[in-house]
Scaffold this motif. Structure first.
Motif, PDB file in Angstrom:
ATOM      1  N   LEU A 155      26.756  75.121  69.193  1.00  0.00           N
ATOM      2  CA  LEU A 155      25.310  74.872  69.147  1.00  0.00           C
ATOM      3  C   LEU A 155      24.968  73.870  68.052  1.00  0.00           C
ATOM      4  O   LEU A 155      24.120  72.995  68.247  1.00  0.00           O
ATOM      5  CB  LEU A 155      24.559  76.192  68.930  1.00  0.00           C
ATOM      6  N   GLU A 156      25.623  73.983  66.906  1.00  0.00           N
ATOM      7  CA  GLU A 156      25.381  73.055  65.798  1.00  0.00           C
ATOM      8  C   GLU A 156      25.808  71.638  66.174  1.00  0.00           C
ATOM      9  O   GLU A 156      25.099  70.674  65.896  1.00  0.00           O
ATOM     10  CB  GLU A 156      26.130  73.530  64.546  1.00  0.00           C
ATOM     11  N   ARG A 157      26.956  71.504  66.816  1.00  0.00           N
ATOM     12  CA  ARG A 157      27.420  70.176  67.261  1.00  0.00           C
ATOM     13  C   ARG A 157      26.427  69.543  68.218  1.00  0.00           C
ATOM     14  O   ARG A 157      26.125  68.358  68.141  1.00  0.00           O
ATOM     15  CB  ARG A 157      28.769  70.281  67.946  1.00  0.00           C
ATOM     16  N   ALA A 158      25.938  70.326  69.161  1.00  0.00           N
ATOM     17  CA  ALA A 158      24.977  69.811  70.138  1.00  0.00           C
ATOM     18  C   ALA A 158      23.682  69.400  69.456  1.00  0.00           C
ATOM     19  O   ALA A 158      23.092  68.368  69.770  1.00  0.00           O
ATOM     20  CB  ALA A 158      24.688  70.869  71.203  1.00  0.00           C
ATOM     21  N   ARG A 159      23.224  70.201  68.491  1.00  0.00           N
ATOM     22  CA  ARG A 159      21.985  69.895  67.772  1.00  0.00           C
ATOM     23  C   ARG A 159      22.134  68.580  67.004  1.00  0.00           C
ATOM     24  O   ARG A 159      21.249  67.733  67.016  1.00  0.00           O
ATOM     25  CB  ARG A 159      21.636  71.033  66.800  1.00  0.00           C
ATOM     26  N   CYS A 160      23.300  68.390  66.339  1.00  0.00           N
ATOM     27  CA  CYS A 160      23.530  67.167  65.574  1.00  0.00           C
ATOM     28  C   CYS A 160      23.551  65.938  66.471  1.00  0.00           C
ATOM     29  O   CYS A 160      23.078  64.879  66.085  1.00  0.00           O
ATOM     30  CB  CYS A 160      24.850  67.264  64.803  1.00  0.00           C
ATOM     31  N   ARG A 161      24.098  66.058  67.649  1.00  0.00           N
ATOM     32  CA  ARG A 161      24.174  64.911  68.574  1.00  0.00           C
ATOM     33  C   ARG A 161      22.811  64.547  69.155  1.00  0.00           C
ATOM     34  O   ARG A 161      22.580  63.421  69.526  1.00  0.00           O
ATOM     35  CB  ARG A 161      25.132  65.202  69.708  1.00  0.00           C
ATOM     36  N   ASN A 162      21.939  65.547  69.275  1.00  0.00           N
ATOM     37  CA  ASN A 162      20.634  65.306  69.870  1.00  0.00           C
ATOM     38  C   ASN A 162      19.599  64.820  68.872  1.00  0.00           C
ATOM     39  O   ASN A 162      18.472  64.530  69.252  1.00  0.00           O
ATOM     40  CB  ASN A 162      20.120  66.579  70.572  1.00  0.00           C
ATOM     41  N   GLU A 163      19.951  64.766  67.612  1.00  0.00           N
ATOM     42  CA  GLU A 163      18.970  64.304  66.607  1.00  0.00           C
ATOM     43  C   GLU A 163      19.017  62.818  66.423  1.00  0.00           C
ATOM     44  O   GLU A 163      19.881  62.115  66.692  1.00  0.00           O
ATOM     45  CB  GLU A 163      19.245  65.010  65.265  1.00  0.00           C
TER      46      GLU A 163
END
Length: 163
Positions: A155-163
């Protein structure tokens, strides 16, 4: 409570339903016979392993599909462990097993399966017996620290990529 069982025989992937013309001329969908037979085997073995128990709520299902070794992997120089990279796809093997579990009445609904792995390997050289190994457990019994670490990392990886 955790349930472990082994379905003897070559693992089978969920086959695509085919449209055939019914007696009234309308098309109807038919599941391939090979898939129906494998789901029946899973249903019978699962019903025996579960007894009167029915699992509901979040469930984890781990599946190991053990395939018969091809002749090229029966030589002395062939490795003792080998991944199976041929058809059927792991997700189709998983679908067939989950449908068999659901039809056995051992789990309420296969949509309750929220976690689990599926692996495809070749049988050992010594036995060369194909089988499907299934381990069903409530999510509460899963090592929560490990599961949560993996989940939160993704979830953290996905959040970082979407920012």
């Amino acid at each position: 409570m955790s349930v472990f069982f082994v379905v003897p025989g070559q693992p089978v992937g969920k086959g695509r339903p085919r449209a055939v013309r019914g007696a009234n001329g309308r098309p109807r969908m038919v599941t391939p016979a090979k898939t129906r037979e494998h789901e029946r085997c899973v249903r019978l073995v699962a019903a025996d392993a579960f007894g009167d128990t029915v699992m509901s709520g979040p469930i984890s299902v781990d599946i190991v599909a053990v395939f018969r070794r091809p002749k090229r992997l029966l030589t002395k120089s062939a490795p003792s462990f080998s991944w199976c990279t041929t058809k059927p796809d792991a997700d189709n093997v998983r679908k067939a097993c989950l449908d068999g579990l659901q039809s056995s009445g051992c789990i309420d609904d296969d949509s309750n399966v929220v976690d689990g792995r599926t692996a495809k390997v070749y049988a050992s050289k010594a036995s060369n017996k194909p089988m499907t190994i299934v381990h069903v457990k409530p999510v509460d019994s899963v090592d929560t620290a490990m599961s949560d670490a993996w989940l939160f990392s993704m979830l953290e990886r996905a959040r970082c990529r979407n920012e």
